[in-house]
Scaffold this motif. Structure first.
Motif, short mmCIF file in Angstrom:
data_model
loop_
_atom_site.label_atom_id
_atom_site.label_comp_id
_atom_site.label_asym_id
_atom_site.label_seq_id
_atom_site.Cartn_x
_atom_site.Cartn_y
_atom_site.Cartn_z
N ILE A 161 -14.76 -56.44 -13.83
CA ILE A 161 -16.21 -56.25 -13.92
C ILE A 161 -16.62 -56.41 -15.38
O ILE A 161 -16.09 -55.75 -16.27
CB ILE A 161 -16.61 -54.85 -13.40
N SER A 181 -18.69 -58.07 0.41
CA SER A 181 -19.27 -56.83 -0.13
C SER A 181 -20.43 -57.14 -1.07
O SER A 181 -21.42 -56.42 -1.10
CB SER A 181 -18.22 -55.99 -0.84
N LEU A 182 -20.34 -58.23 -1.81
CA LEU A 182 -21.43 -58.62 -2.70
C LEU A 182 -22.65 -59.11 -1.91
O LEU A 182 -23.78 -58.80 -2.28
CB LEU A 182 -20.94 -59.72 -3.65
N ILE A 222 -20.04 -49.91 -5.24
CA ILE A 222 -18.83 -50.53 -4.65
C ILE A 222 -17.59 -50.05 -5.39
O ILE A 222 -16.59 -49.67 -4.78
CB ILE A 222 -18.95 -52.07 -4.69
N LYS A 223 -17.65 -50.07 -6.70
CA LYS A 223 -16.49 -49.66 -7.50
C LYS A 223 -16.22 -48.17 -7.39
O LYS A 223 -15.07 -47.74 -7.31
CB LYS A 223 -16.68 -50.06 -8.98
N GLU A 245 -23.45 -59.26 -12.33
CA GLU A 245 -23.06 -57.85 -12.27
C GLU A 245 -24.07 -56.94 -12.94
O GLU A 245 -24.23 -55.79 -12.54
CB GLU A 245 -21.67 -57.68 -12.86
N ASN A 301 -13.49 -52.91 -1.49
CA ASN A 301 -12.97 -54.19 -1.97
C ASN A 301 -14.13 -55.04 -2.49
O ASN A 301 -15.10 -55.29 -1.78
CB ASN A 301 -12.25 -54.89 -0.83
N TYR A 302 -14.03 -55.48 -3.73
CA TYR A 302 -15.08 -56.28 -4.37
C TYR A 302 -14.81 -57.74 -4.07
O TYR A 302 -13.95 -58.38 -4.66
CB TYR A 302 -15.06 -56.01 -5.88
N ASN A 303 -15.55 -58.27 -3.09
CA ASN A 303 -15.37 -59.67 -2.69
C ASN A 303 -16.73 -60.25 -2.30
O ASN A 303 -17.77 -59.60 -2.46
CB ASN A 303 -14.36 -59.77 -1.54
N PHE A 322 -13.74 -63.31 -8.41
CA PHE A 322 -13.45 -61.92 -8.08
C PHE A 322 -12.15 -61.41 -8.69
O PHE A 322 -11.84 -60.24 -8.56
CB PHE A 322 -13.45 -61.71 -6.56
N GLU A 357 -25.52 -51.68 -7.15
CA GLU A 357 -24.69 -51.99 -6.00
C GLU A 357 -23.22 -52.16 -6.39
O GLU A 357 -22.32 -51.63 -5.72
CB GLU A 357 -25.19 -53.26 -5.30
N VAL A 358 -22.96 -52.88 -7.47
CA VAL A 358 -21.58 -53.09 -7.94
C VAL A 358 -20.98 -51.75 -8.36
O VAL A 358 -19.81 -51.47 -8.07
CB VAL A 358 -21.54 -54.12 -9.09
#
Length: 165
Positions: free
Chosen positions: A100, A131-132, A120-121, A110, A126-128, A96, A116-117
């Protein structure tokens, strides 16, 4: 064709639609600043992605057992977890920390979870790992809700139709 397979095909279509939307937005600096700089447009962008899943979910079969409605995204979840394991294997705890698309180990994950990514962005979440995980479960959940609502509407239409006879 089973709902899992259809759901996967629809997910792949949504990946390409999301990629096209992102490409169009990123063509112009002023468009990018307008969309990514305004919370209203960010929510519209995420809502479009959610509506794509919901509307494609209407095309899934309602003839399966009701208990299987929320399992229409099993293949998406399984492939997402396999690709996450691949990224984790190659990058370890640094998975992480890389940007990206910044690693060959993480790129398949990704790309497969691009809608979804991207959401999130865009929302600044928070990309962790959590969240994934939620992002990987989201398509199946939305498909399930869509199937349930479509089935209820179909049953209601059939009842009204039968009363008229």
């Amino acid at each position: 064709m089973r709902n899992n397979t259809r759901g996967l095909i629809f997910h792949i279509l949504i990946i390409f639609i999301t990629f096209a939307i992102a490409a169009i937005i990123n063509l112009s600096n002023s468009m990018r600043n307008l969309v990514y700089g305004n919370i209203f447009f960010k929510f519209i962008l995420v809502a479009v992605i959610l509506l794509l899943y919901y509307n494609f979910g209407k095309l899934l079969s309602k003839r399966n057992a009701r208990s299987l409605d929320f399992f229409a995204g099993n293949l998406i979840f399984l492939i997402g977890m396999i690709l996450f394991a691949l990224g984790l294997l190659g990058l370890g705890k640094e998975i992480f920390k890389a940007s990206i698309g910044g690693s060959y180990w993480k790129f398949p994950l990704e790309f497969f979870l691009m809608p979804e990514v991207y959401a999130i962005k865009v929302l600044g979440i928070n990309y962790n790992a959590l969240s994934l995980l939620i992002a990987t479960l989201m398509p199946g959940f939305i498909y399930g809700v869509s199937i349930k609502i479509s089935r209820k509407k179909m049953i209601k239409r059939n009842r009204i139709k039968n009363r008229r006879k």
